[in-house]
Design a protein around this motif. Structure first.
Motif, mmCIF file in Angstrom:
data_model
loop_
_atom_site.group_PDB
_atom_site.id
_atom_site.type_symbol
_atom_site.label_atom_id
_atom_site.label_comp_id
_atom_site.label_asym_id
_atom_site.label_seq_id
_atom_site.Cartn_x
_atom_site.Cartn_y
_atom_site.Cartn_z
ATOM 1 N N PHE A 224 0.793 -66.720 -27.011
ATOM 2 C CA PHE A 224 1.418 -65.460 -27.334
ATOM 3 C C PHE A 224 2.807 -65.956 -27.492
ATOM 4 O O PHE A 224 3.681 -66.478 -26.837
ATOM 5 C CB PHE A 224 1.431 -64.564 -26.378
ATOM 6 C CG PHE A 224 2.248 -63.221 -26.593
ATOM 7 C CD1 PHE A 224 1.374 -62.218 -27.329
ATOM 8 C CD2 PHE A 224 3.594 -62.810 -26.388
ATOM 9 C CE1 PHE A 224 2.144 -60.865 -27.539
ATOM 10 C CE2 PHE A 224 4.224 -61.817 -27.126
ATOM 11 C CZ PHE A 224 3.424 -60.963 -27.564
ATOM 12 N N TYR A 225 3.211 -65.842 -28.872
ATOM 13 C CA TYR A 225 4.547 -66.144 -29.548
ATOM 14 C C TYR A 225 5.329 -64.861 -30.017
ATOM 15 O O TYR A 225 4.717 -64.073 -30.459
ATOM 16 C CB TYR A 225 4.282 -67.065 -30.718
ATOM 17 C CG TYR A 225 3.445 -68.351 -30.431
ATOM 18 C CD1 TYR A 225 3.963 -69.408 -30.043
ATOM 19 C CD2 TYR A 225 2.190 -68.489 -30.233
ATOM 20 C CE1 TYR A 225 3.352 -70.726 -30.068
ATOM 21 C CE2 TYR A 225 1.438 -69.507 -30.015
ATOM 22 C CZ TYR A 225 1.835 -70.815 -29.699
ATOM 23 O OH TYR A 225 1.255 -71.864 -29.429
ATOM 24 N N LEU A 226 6.749 -65.251 -29.736
ATOM 25 C CA LEU A 226 7.594 -64.021 -30.185
ATOM 26 C C LEU A 226 8.631 -64.790 -31.207
ATOM 27 O O LEU A 226 8.976 -65.942 -30.986
ATOM 28 C CB LEU A 226 8.435 -63.662 -29.032
ATOM 29 C CG LEU A 226 9.504 -62.533 -29.565
ATOM 30 C CD1 LEU A 226 8.985 -61.398 -29.935
ATOM 31 C CD2 LEU A 226 10.242 -62.212 -28.154
ATOM 32 N N GLY A 227 8.881 -64.126 -32.273
ATOM 33 C CA GLY A 227 9.890 -64.643 -33.207
ATOM 34 C C GLY A 227 10.644 -63.579 -33.763
ATOM 35 O O GLY A 227 10.381 -62.187 -33.922
ATOM 36 N N ALA A 228 11.863 -64.067 -34.112
ATOM 37 C CA ALA A 228 12.957 -63.019 -34.453
ATOM 38 C C ALA A 228 13.995 -63.648 -35.579
ATOM 39 O O ALA A 228 14.445 -64.801 -35.075
ATOM 40 C CB ALA A 228 13.780 -62.332 -33.332
ATOM 41 N N THR A 229 14.671 -62.947 -36.566
ATOM 42 C CA THR A 229 15.557 -63.416 -37.401
ATOM 43 C C THR A 229 16.650 -62.364 -37.570
ATOM 44 O O THR A 229 16.089 -61.229 -37.681
ATOM 45 C CB THR A 229 14.950 -63.904 -38.660
ATOM 46 O OG1 THR A 229 14.531 -62.904 -39.391
ATOM 47 C CG2 THR A 229 13.936 -65.066 -38.275
ATOM 48 N N TYR A 230 17.851 -62.726 -37.790
ATOM 49 C CA TYR A 230 18.611 -61.780 -38.299
ATOM 50 C C TYR A 230 19.621 -62.325 -39.334
ATOM 51 O O TYR A 230 19.943 -63.388 -39.355
ATOM 52 C CB TYR A 230 19.773 -61.483 -37.227
ATOM 53 C CG TYR A 230 20.755 -60.343 -37.842
ATOM 54 C CD1 TYR A 230 20.654 -59.225 -38.207
ATOM 55 C CD2 TYR A 230 22.169 -61.167 -38.029
ATOM 56 C CE1 TYR A 230 21.793 -58.391 -38.445
ATOM 57 C CE2 TYR A 230 23.106 -60.412 -38.384
ATOM 58 C CZ TYR A 230 23.000 -59.031 -38.737
ATOM 59 O OH TYR A 230 24.061 -58.167 -39.189
ATOM 60 N N GLN A 231 19.637 -61.805 -40.736
ATOM 61 C CA GLN A 231 20.348 -62.497 -41.687
ATOM 62 C C GLN A 231 21.465 -61.276 -42.012
ATOM 63 O O GLN A 231 21.057 -60.064 -42.034
ATOM 64 C CB GLN A 231 19.347 -62.482 -42.716
ATOM 65 C CG GLN A 231 20.004 -62.880 -44.148
ATOM 66 C CD GLN A 231 18.958 -62.919 -45.293
ATOM 67 O OE1 GLN A 231 17.995 -63.522 -45.307
ATOM 68 N NE2 GLN A 231 19.337 -62.627 -46.513
ATOM 69 N N THR A 232 22.530 -61.804 -41.952
ATOM 70 C CA THR A 232 23.741 -61.116 -42.067
ATOM 71 C C THR A 232 23.936 -60.499 -43.682
ATOM 72 O O THR A 232 23.124 -60.875 -44.539
ATOM 73 C CB THR A 232 25.243 -61.843 -41.825
ATOM 74 O OG1 THR A 232 25.079 -63.098 -43.081
ATOM 75 C CG2 THR A 232 25.016 -62.645 -40.812
ATOM 76 N N TRP A 258 16.872 -57.558 -40.365
ATOM 77 C CA TRP A 258 16.559 -58.194 -39.182
ATOM 78 C C TRP A 258 14.845 -58.108 -39.178
ATOM 79 O O TRP A 258 14.044 -57.029 -39.749
ATOM 80 C CB TRP A 258 17.114 -57.739 -37.978
ATOM 81 C CG TRP A 258 17.066 -56.203 -37.765
ATOM 82 C CD1 TRP A 258 17.799 -55.192 -37.853
ATOM 83 C CD2 TRP A 258 15.722 -55.688 -37.015
ATOM 84 N NE1 TRP A 258 17.455 -53.867 -37.539
ATOM 85 C CE2 TRP A 258 16.088 -54.289 -36.812
ATOM 86 C CE3 TRP A 258 14.439 -56.017 -36.482
ATOM 87 C CZ2 TRP A 258 15.258 -53.370 -36.353
ATOM 88 C CZ3 TRP A 258 13.580 -54.992 -36.090
ATOM 89 C CH2 TRP A 258 13.953 -53.566 -35.849
ATOM 90 N N THR A 259 14.157 -58.925 -38.693
ATOM 91 C CA THR A 259 12.699 -59.068 -38.139
ATOM 92 C C THR A 259 12.370 -59.597 -36.975
ATOM 93 O O THR A 259 12.893 -60.438 -36.381
ATOM 94 C CB THR A 259 12.225 -59.856 -39.404
ATOM 95 O OG1 THR A 259 12.579 -59.545 -40.789
ATOM 96 C CG2 THR A 259 10.443 -59.720 -39.305
ATOM 97 N N ILE A 260 11.464 -59.054 -36.455
ATOM 98 C CA ILE A 260 10.816 -59.248 -35.115
ATOM 99 C C ILE A 260 9.390 -59.141 -35.106
ATOM 100 O O ILE A 260 8.848 -58.382 -35.531
ATOM 101 C CB ILE A 260 11.551 -58.345 -33.922
ATOM 102 C CG1 ILE A 260 11.100 -58.981 -32.473
ATOM 103 C CG2 ILE A 260 11.189 -56.781 -33.969
ATOM 104 C CD1 ILE A 260 11.948 -58.530 -31.331
#
Length: 411
Positions: A224-232, A258-260
């Motif tokens: 089970f993997y979790l990923g997240a990004t935030y682009q300014t 942002w993406t999760i």
């Protein structure tokens, strides 16, 4: 001419004008693997090579990718009803008009190098945008035989990723942005502008900006993997040739996102993915200001496209048939950013998609890790109809349908 400007012109010269986006002016995803799974993959390291989660690149090893995307859009608007004849209105000619743009080719590039066991460096080049060309004087501008818009963004994202331990990694990207904007057929509105000579028909204009992206990828428990990004927000120089049209004197920054997401290995061959993405169009006044704003065109509070923030829900799956073949499918949906009250100005940018169906595959080639990848996206026809704010007797219907085929080679 500096190197960055030259690179922008070379990249744009490879593009045949068309509608080039699905979530507003953003693609559903970047890279063939992600697109085949409905744009998911922020929690799957294999999708990180082009434009996605930089934290995944430390797991890729040395890898390169070249891709080409063909888009086949059908874009139209339909004016329903005869003009009211009321003084002060701006009626449009009744009838349906379809854009002449039918095909777009977009190249993307990605590369990754493993620096050591715990870190990697990568870079990719990819784009967003929109464009359509109506063979008519939609807004009665006698200076142009067509009414058309072309807007492209090109990102270059040098990235560094670091493995904290065997289960967790982080990544950072500098988002170098180049933009090209051109519009024709809008000089009807010059009298309402703060800079009447810089509204329409001034040729292509370029601007440059910079932002940043941070990402995380981790295995929380077995499979089970979790990923997240935030682009300014990417702050960009102004488009001076259109400072009389775009709010804030030609400003067109790229909004933050942002993406999760999660990635669950159902078995050793089958995985399921789910992403949520937020696009903050309200940060950019040229995009978010309503058409009937109180200011003049080009002013800080001047008219824009009236877009709202957009939340996109994405579902994807991948099945590893055998060592050399993987199959993928996905679905994504989200409320279109265009408000119904804004149909008049959004004839130029009818971004009214709200769902996408995708399939994809990867076939290994030889014994060196080389592979051919494919993704097919279908965004069904979706229309939006509302009363024209410039003549209450008329309704304007916007419609957009899109097929997309992407092929890439990984080596």
């Amino acid at each position: 001419m500096n190197k960055l400007r030259l690179l922008t012109l070379v990249f744009i010269s490879a593009l045949t004008l068309s509608v080039a986006a699905t979530n507003g002016y953003y693609f559903i995803g970047f890279g063939t693997l992600s697109k085949g799974m409905g744009g998911t993959g922020v929690a799957y390291y294999k999708t990180s090579l082009i434009g996605n989660n930089p934290a995944g690149r430390v797991h890729l090893g040395k890898q390169f990718n070249v891709s080409g995307t063909l888009l086949f859009p059908t874009t139209s608007y339909n004016v329903i009803g005869n003009p009211s004849g009321i003084d002060g209105t701006l009626p449009l000619a009744p009838g349906k008009v379809e854009s002449d743009i039918k095909l777009l080719f977009i190249p993307n590039l990605g590369a990754n190098w493993q620096l050591n066991e715990k870190s990697a460096f990568g870079v990719s080049v990819y784009g967003n945008g929109l464009s359509c060309e109506y063979p008519t004087q939609t807004y009665w501008d006698p200076s142009s035989e067509t009414t058309d818009i072309t807007y492209y963004q090109i990102y270059i994202d040098p990235s560094y990723s670091y493995k904290i331990n065997e289960k967790h990694s982080i990544g950072f990207s500098a988002m170098i942005l180049s933009q090209m904007f051109e519009i024709n057929g809008m000089n009807t509105f010059a009298a309402l502008s703060s800079s009447p000579e810089n509204v329409s028909g001034n040729g292509a204009d370029l601007s440059f900006g910079i932002g940043a992206k941070i990402g995380y990828l981790g295995e929380l428990f077995d499979g089970f993997y979790l990923g997240a990004t935030y682009q300014t927000r990417a702050y960009s120089s102004k488009l001076d040739k259109y400072e009389g049209l775009l709010a804030e004197q030609g400003s067109m920054d790229a909004p933050s996102t942002w993406t999760i997401g999660i990635n669950y290995e159902i078995s050793d061959k089958w995985r399921a993915l789910f992403d949520v993405q937020q696009i903050n169009y309200s940060e950019v006044k040229s995009l978010s200001n309503k058409f009937l704003s109180q200011g003049a065109l080009g002013a800080d509070n001047g008219p824009g496209f009236g877009w709202e923030d957009m939340t996109v829900f994405k579902f994807g799956t991948e099945y590893q048939v055998n060592e050399g073949l993987a199959l993928r499918a996905g679905y994504a949906f989200g409320e279109e950013p265009v408000r119904e009250s804004e149909v008049f100005f959004n004839i130029m940018a009818p971004m009214v998609h709200n769902q996408h169906f995708t399939i994809g595959a990867t076939k290994g080639v030889g014994n060196n890790g080389n592979a051919i990848n494919m993704a097919l996206t279908y965004a069904p026809s979706n229309s939006m109809k509302a009363a024209s704010p410039m003549d209450p007797a008329q309704q304007i219907e916007l419609d957009l349908e899109l097929f997309e085929l992407e092929l890439s080679f990984t080596f």
